[in-house]
Design an enzyme around this catalytic site. Sequence first.
Site, PDB file in Angstrom:
ATOM      1  N   ARG A   1       0.848  -1.187   0.000  1.00 55.22           N
ATOM      2  CA  ARG A   1       0.000   0.000   0.000  1.00 55.22           C
ATOM      3  C   ARG A   1       0.884   1.238   0.000  1.00 55.22           C
ATOM      4  O   ARG A   1       1.956   1.264   0.624  1.00 55.22           O
ATOM      5  CB  ARG A   1      -0.881  -0.019   1.247  1.00 55.22           C
TER       6      ARG A   1
ATOM      7  N   THR B   1      -9.762   0.555  -9.436  1.00 55.93           N
ATOM      8  CA  THR B   1      -8.765  -0.402  -8.992  1.00 55.93           C
ATOM      9  C   THR B   1      -8.827  -1.534  -9.992  1.00 55.93           C
ATOM     10  O   THR B   1      -9.719  -1.576 -10.822  1.00 55.93           O
ATOM     11  CB  THR B   1      -9.154  -0.868  -7.564  1.00 55.93           C
TER      12      THR B   1
END
Length: 565
Positions: free
Chosen positions: A98, A374
């Site tokens: 992340r 995404t």
Amino acid sequence: MNQRNTVLLFSLFSLLLLPIGNSLHAQTYGKNGMVVSDHYLSSEVGISILKKGGNAIDAAVATALSLAVTHPEAGNIGGGGFIVLMKSDGDVTTFDFREKAPLAASPSMFLDENGKIRDNSNHRGLLSVGVPGTVAGLYQAHQKYGKLPWKDLVQPAIDQAKNGFPMSWGLYTVALRMSALDPSFDIMQNFFRGADGEVVAPDELWKQPALAKTLEAIRDQGRDGFYKGAVAAEIENYMKANGGIITQQDLAKYEAVERSPVKTTFKDYGIFSMPPPSSGGIALIEMMNLMEAADISKVEFNSTAYVHLVAEAMRRAYADRAEHLGDPDFNPDMPIELLTSKEFAQERFANLDLTKASPSDSSKFGQLYGGDHTTHFSVVDKEGNAVSLTYTLENSYGAGMGSDKLGFIFNNEMGDFNPIPGITTNTGQIGSSPNLVAPEKRMLSSMTPTIVAKDGKPYLVIGSPGGRTIINTVFQTVLNVLAYDMRIDRAIEAMKIHHQWLPDMIIYERNLLSPDTRKALEEMGHTLRPTTNLGVLMGITYDAKLGIFVGAADSASDDGAARGY
């Protein structure tokens, strides 16, 4: 019969003879492996790696880098994400890559003198960019679990970027729109244009020479090809010139993290998903445990009772998400074991009214009741290794900014932090402390890469894009397969809903929920709002009787495809 009609009939007959696996969205079969992604060419890259003797991690690395070329909307080297890996021995691990807040970030960095968000700066402009993690995550996963040389996994993406690939109609439609954006989205002005200055037309080759050069540095120098040297220097230069705060020091300090998965059981299955800083795994498990407590299999799919029960489970899980979850390196006391326990689900079910909607109260968070482009892909190999990988730029095409010298687009993931400390509203803004901005902190995510096991082997590999809706689309697909015994393509295409606690409403897919059910839900106190589509799921199941993998790509993906061999 004239020649034209003869040719037409022959063409139609030829199409009928094509194997089903050649269709982009048909359910596809493979004995030795399967890759399902948002672009058929990237799925084919992954399969080519498996055929060369690579394992699921190798294929995942090659597929991810290929998607950075073929699916720039979300495929990336300028963003970040998560991997869930089930190894052939049944052991499960995860990789957290992340994005992080830069060293110069602060909790009030997006606020003006009146404490309001300044010019949408947490979503737009270079202040919205988190330190990218994709290259570091892929490299770390490969170094620990890959088989083939790193260079062999990067080269297919270089070839695609350098030599070009056919522009599809779906991508062309987006290219026209993105190329017409205002000049603040600088890289997008020329991103899809060819040497003649025009947007590359459908079926013509779209080449990306700057991206190919960046990928060559990554091929030759591994992670250092991105986080150090010429690429890192150009990132810093571009940031300084355009109001960003990411430096070479931020890049050099970035590290991906291997973490233990969160897990539960449902019937005879084991469910493994991503831990924080993803909220997806915990919320998924909390809801699956609640469905087990409610004995969901006895509730008719798509009925009023089903939609109500699923929405109430979502309401509670998202309230807990907002109150408790964030980067584990900054929040060591998150109640993960409690939230994922069967006992907690029993408490949740005990106070769930099966006849009416619960109120969503912004002052009470998850106390017991009285953001979004995404891409995801799934991989399995013949040894029984499985990878579920979701990564993102946040919005479609992220920040819409990037250096023409590097050829990739930056994320705008800083918008996933809570922007105004202490302020939570009924419209959905969250201000709880676990997810406030801090230097080097990872922002909370909804990505939910998930692997379901049966008898210690991968049974379902699944994930989706969709911002905060990701958790719920994955949850319902898992539920469809495990509780309602749907085959993977039908589980993906079946009706989905979304409730995220605040704002207090059920979002449903238009034309898939009957008017009578909507009316009944409104009478129970629910507010409903239609949407076109929820999720773009990419899934694989294993058919133990035939000993084959079955893959399906969501029809919502223009170019997505399952490829097996």
